[in-house]
Design an enzyme around this catalytic site. Sequence first.
Site, PDB file in Angstrom:
ATOM      1  CG  HIS A  75     -10.544 -11.666 -16.258  1.00 13.49           C
ATOM      2  ND1 HIS A  75     -11.206 -11.734 -15.051  1.00 13.49           N
ATOM      3  CD2 HIS A  75      -9.943 -10.451 -16.280  1.00 13.49           C
ATOM      4  CE1 HIS A  75     -11.018 -10.615 -14.376  1.00 13.49           C
ATOM      5  NE2 HIS A  75     -10.261  -9.816 -15.111  1.00 13.49           N
ATOM      6  CB  SER A 115      -7.227  -8.055 -15.099  1.00 11.13           C
ATOM      7  OG  SER A 115      -8.360  -7.581 -15.789  1.00 11.13           O
TER       8      SER A 115
END
Length: 312
Positions: free
Chosen positions: A198, A147
């Site tokens: 992230h 991610s």
Amino acid sequence: MARQRRGIEMGVLLLMWQLLNTGLETFPPVTILVVAGQVCLFMGLIPVSWDAGGVCLSAQAVLKWREYERLVLSALEHADDLHLYYNMLSFLSKGRSLERHFGSPYFAYLLSVFTVLTSVTYVGLEVLLSELLHDKQHYKTCAIGFSGVIFALKVLTTSYWESGYRRYFGIRVSGKYAVWVELIAIQLMVPNTSFVGHLAGILVGVAYTQGPLKFIMDLPIHAIGFVSGPQMAQPRSYSDWGSGVSGYGAAQPSTYGWRVGSDINDADYDEAMRRSYETLQNEDTPRTFNPDDMQPDQDEIRRRRLNRFNVL
């Protein structure tokens, strides 16, 4: 510890259904290979000598134990089938757009650099947090998943194509800030996700679109003559592997073929995006009221009077 082979779990079935429903032929080769590789790795179809827990990324493992392979392997692993499903589903949409835009060779190069840099940035952020907060737990925090790279790619897609506004929890947000809002929103909805991972991806994406990373990455490309010749129009098929010059503009030929094209050329795309943005802006701009616009002409007044009395 060697990985044990898994059965086909729900997340894998959902991903396969999405691919078949959309059509495998709609996705460029590198995007499909990355997804297929990570699915096969998760299912244990690729024989490797590690398991997911053994290659998770932490500052301690990289800086103290010098296990540098984790900078890459941690991004290829996933905690469970749904983690894999959501990551790969998000990557498919971004990969299809970016691979068509950059060309397959450059997109593969971009993924490789982004994977390593996102992991390095993650390690740096965890060390920084550990020092600032005087909490050694950040130094030991371990993370896996793709991610972070996906967030870096999202910065590129929003920078190149997305404009206008989106709504999050009823709040209207400009498209260029969407990635930052999603960073917070995902953390609120799924608290166990890696906020630092992230954030690391976003910082890498920003370094590419707004900072020096793009220039640095393109130096070896130009140095080896990977791109040469005058600018040409893009072909419409993305089956040929492109030259992969980064940035937004007309395609250029190279000794390795043409840069991947799209269904419309760059000029048409720019014009369509400009019109869409102007339409959105006009919808959001308060209209001024002119009383003269509401006054009918004399013939219209006469017609209304006649209709009022049903006179023929």
